[in-house]
Design a protein around this motif. Structure first.
Motif, PDB file in Angstrom:
ATOM      1  N   LYS A   7      22.972  89.318  59.691  1.00  0.00           N
ATOM      2  CA  LYS A   7      23.715  89.982  58.614  1.00  0.00           C
ATOM      3  C   LYS A   7      24.966  90.658  59.155  1.00  0.00           C
ATOM      4  O   LYS A   7      26.043  90.570  58.576  1.00  0.00           O
ATOM      5  CB  LYS A   7      22.835  91.031  57.941  1.00  0.00           C
ATOM      6  N   ARG A  31      33.043  87.212  58.140  1.00  0.00           N
ATOM      7  CA  ARG A  31      33.696  87.100  56.833  1.00  0.00           C
ATOM      8  C   ARG A  31      35.070  87.756  56.893  1.00  0.00           C
ATOM      9  O   ARG A  31      36.053  87.206  56.443  1.00  0.00           O
ATOM     10  CB  ARG A  31      32.821  87.763  55.776  1.00  0.00           C
ATOM     11  N   TYR A  82      19.549  84.038  52.724  1.00  0.00           N
ATOM     12  CA  TYR A  82      20.728  84.830  53.083  1.00  0.00           C
ATOM     13  C   TYR A  82      21.754  83.964  53.800  1.00  0.00           C
ATOM     14  O   TYR A  82      22.952  84.027  53.513  1.00  0.00           O
ATOM     15  CB  TYR A  82      20.314  85.999  53.986  1.00  0.00           C
ATOM     16  N   ARG A 103      23.533  81.748  51.372  1.00  0.00           N
ATOM     17  CA  ARG A 103      24.468  82.485  50.535  1.00  0.00           C
ATOM     18  C   ARG A 103      25.701  82.887  51.347  1.00  0.00           C
ATOM     19  O   ARG A 103      26.830  82.809  50.876  1.00  0.00           O
ATOM     20  CB  ARG A 103      23.795  83.728  49.955  1.00  0.00           C
ATOM     21  N   ALA A 104      25.471  83.321  52.605  1.00  0.00           N
ATOM     22  CA  ALA A 104      26.579  83.770  53.454  1.00  0.00           C
ATOM     23  C   ALA A 104      27.578  82.633  53.685  1.00  0.00           C
ATOM     24  O   ALA A 104      28.789  82.839  53.639  1.00  0.00           O
ATOM     25  CB  ALA A 104      26.052  84.299  54.777  1.00  0.00           C
ATOM     26  N   ARG A 157      28.123  80.072  51.744  1.00  0.00           N
ATOM     27  CA  ARG A 157      28.825  79.825  50.481  1.00  0.00           C
ATOM     28  C   ARG A 157      29.897  80.887  50.268  1.00  0.00           C
ATOM     29  O   ARG A 157      31.040  80.589  49.922  1.00  0.00           O
ATOM     30  CB  ARG A 157      27.807  79.862  49.341  1.00  0.00           C
ATOM     31  N   GLU A 158      29.528  82.158  50.501  1.00  0.00           N
ATOM     32  CA  GLU A 158      30.471  83.250  50.289  1.00  0.00           C
ATOM     33  C   GLU A 158      31.675  83.151  51.214  1.00  0.00           C
ATOM     34  O   GLU A 158      32.788  83.470  50.827  1.00  0.00           O
ATOM     35  CB  GLU A 158      29.774  84.597  50.516  1.00  0.00           C
ATOM     36  N   ARG A 159      31.411  82.728  52.463  1.00  0.00           N
ATOM     37  CA  ARG A 159      32.499  82.629  53.424  1.00  0.00           C
ATOM     38  C   ARG A 159      33.551  81.646  52.913  1.00  0.00           C
ATOM     39  O   ARG A 159      34.742  81.925  52.954  1.00  0.00           O
ATOM     40  CB  ARG A 159      31.944  82.164  54.767  1.00  0.00           C
ATOM     41  N   GLU A 160      33.091  80.516  52.408  1.00  0.00           N
ATOM     42  CA  GLU A 160      34.029  79.530  51.852  1.00  0.00           C
ATOM     43  C   GLU A 160      34.814  80.109  50.688  1.00  0.00           C
ATOM     44  O   GLU A 160      36.015  79.917  50.568  1.00  0.00           O
ATOM     45  CB  GLU A 160      33.276  78.289  51.382  1.00  0.00           C
ATOM     46  N   GLU A 161      34.086  80.827  49.826  1.00  0.00           N
ATOM     47  CA  GLU A 161      34.764  81.398  48.658  1.00  0.00           C
ATOM     48  C   GLU A 161      35.779  82.465  49.073  1.00  0.00           C
ATOM     49  O   GLU A 161      36.856  82.545  48.494  1.00  0.00           O
ATOM     50  CB  GLU A 161      33.738  82.005  47.699  1.00  0.00           C
ATOM     51  N   TYR A 162      35.421  83.270  50.053  1.00  0.00           N
ATOM     52  CA  TYR A 162      36.329  84.311  50.529  1.00  0.00           C
ATOM     53  C   TYR A 162      37.640  83.701  51.009  1.00  0.00           C
ATOM     54  O   TYR A 162      38.721  84.172  50.687  1.00  0.00           O
ATOM     55  CB  TYR A 162      35.694  85.096  51.683  1.00  0.00           C
ATOM     56  N   HIS A 192      39.637  82.345  48.154  1.00  0.00           N
ATOM     57  CA  HIS A 192      40.231  83.428  47.375  1.00  0.00           C
ATOM     58  C   HIS A 192      41.415  84.056  48.086  1.00  0.00           C
ATOM     59  O   HIS A 192      42.419  84.367  47.463  1.00  0.00           O
ATOM     60  CB  HIS A 192      39.191  84.512  47.081  1.00  0.00           C
TER      61      HIS A 192
END
Lengths: 145, 145
Positions: A19, A26, B18, B21-22, B24-29, B32
């Motif tokens: 985490k 990130r 986790y 999700r992490a 996926r979020e990294r790509e979205e970040y 964005h």
């Protein structure tokens, strides 16, 4: 029992470390993504400054060449980064167009007849819809007097 | 025993979710972060296209105003995104300057006497060092004949 407890503690510790690393990564990813784009923008800023100098010197031909160069560079940079101009030929498409007004026209009703501001997509997302004028039915003709 | 096993399975499953999700979020970040910058660049592209039209119409005053506007907008965008020009007054600093050559000069030896290309930082990182000319000791004077 002791073995299971041990495994549980280890998995929990791994999870925790993961985490922390994910949060750090990130932040770095975002900073890097911006840094790449920023790096590509610096030569464009250089070219603009040269054009600005030419404005000060009233060297019109150099200014005009500068505008063409900067425009070409910025358009190429955006395209390389996945930005595409939204097509506006044919019928109005509410997913990618925004209708500013409709005007009576001989063109097919509901088709785009003018583009007020170009629109762009980035990947599969609409960054900015194209702002357009659409054709409504032609005005009823006055009967001949 | 069953309870511990149960907890172990649950923690392992949480960890796995986790991780997914992490990623996926990294790509979205990243997407964005780029999207925000791209969105800010579109009005600059619009202004450039207007300047380009003015070039085609030989409206020199409009072209020049356009260059000033676009330069101001791009410089402001970069500054808002944490980009800063590297100072070049005073002594050569190898952390932020790149010496292209040194020239005999009356200025203090090792000081920057000319900037060939501006340098920039982003946050605490050097995106591009300033390319400079530095002063070497003045050339020895020929003895009077």
């Amino acid at each position: 029992m002791a073995e299971l407890e041990d495994r549980l503690l280890r998995v929990a510790a791994d999870f925790d470390n993961y985490k922390k690393r994910a949060a750090r990564e990130r932040e770095e990813y975002v900073a890097h993504a911006n840094e790449r784009l920023v790096k590509e923008l610096l030569p464009i800023l250089d070219d603009l400054e040269r054009a600005l100098d030419a404005v000060g010197q009233h060297e019109e031909a150099t200014v005009e060449d500068g505008v063409r160069l900067v425009h070409r560079s910025l358009a190429a940079l955006l395209e390389k980064n996945g930005v595409r101009e939204i097509a506006t030929e044919g019928m109005f498409d509410p997913h990618v167009h925004e209708a500013l007004l409709s005007q009576p026209s001989e063109a097919q009703e509901g088709s785009v007849i003018d583009v007020v501001q170009k629109g762009y997509t980035l990947g599969d997302r609409v960054v900015r819809p194209a702002r357009v004028v659409i054709a409504s039915a032609p005005a009823a003709q006055e009967p001949d007097a």
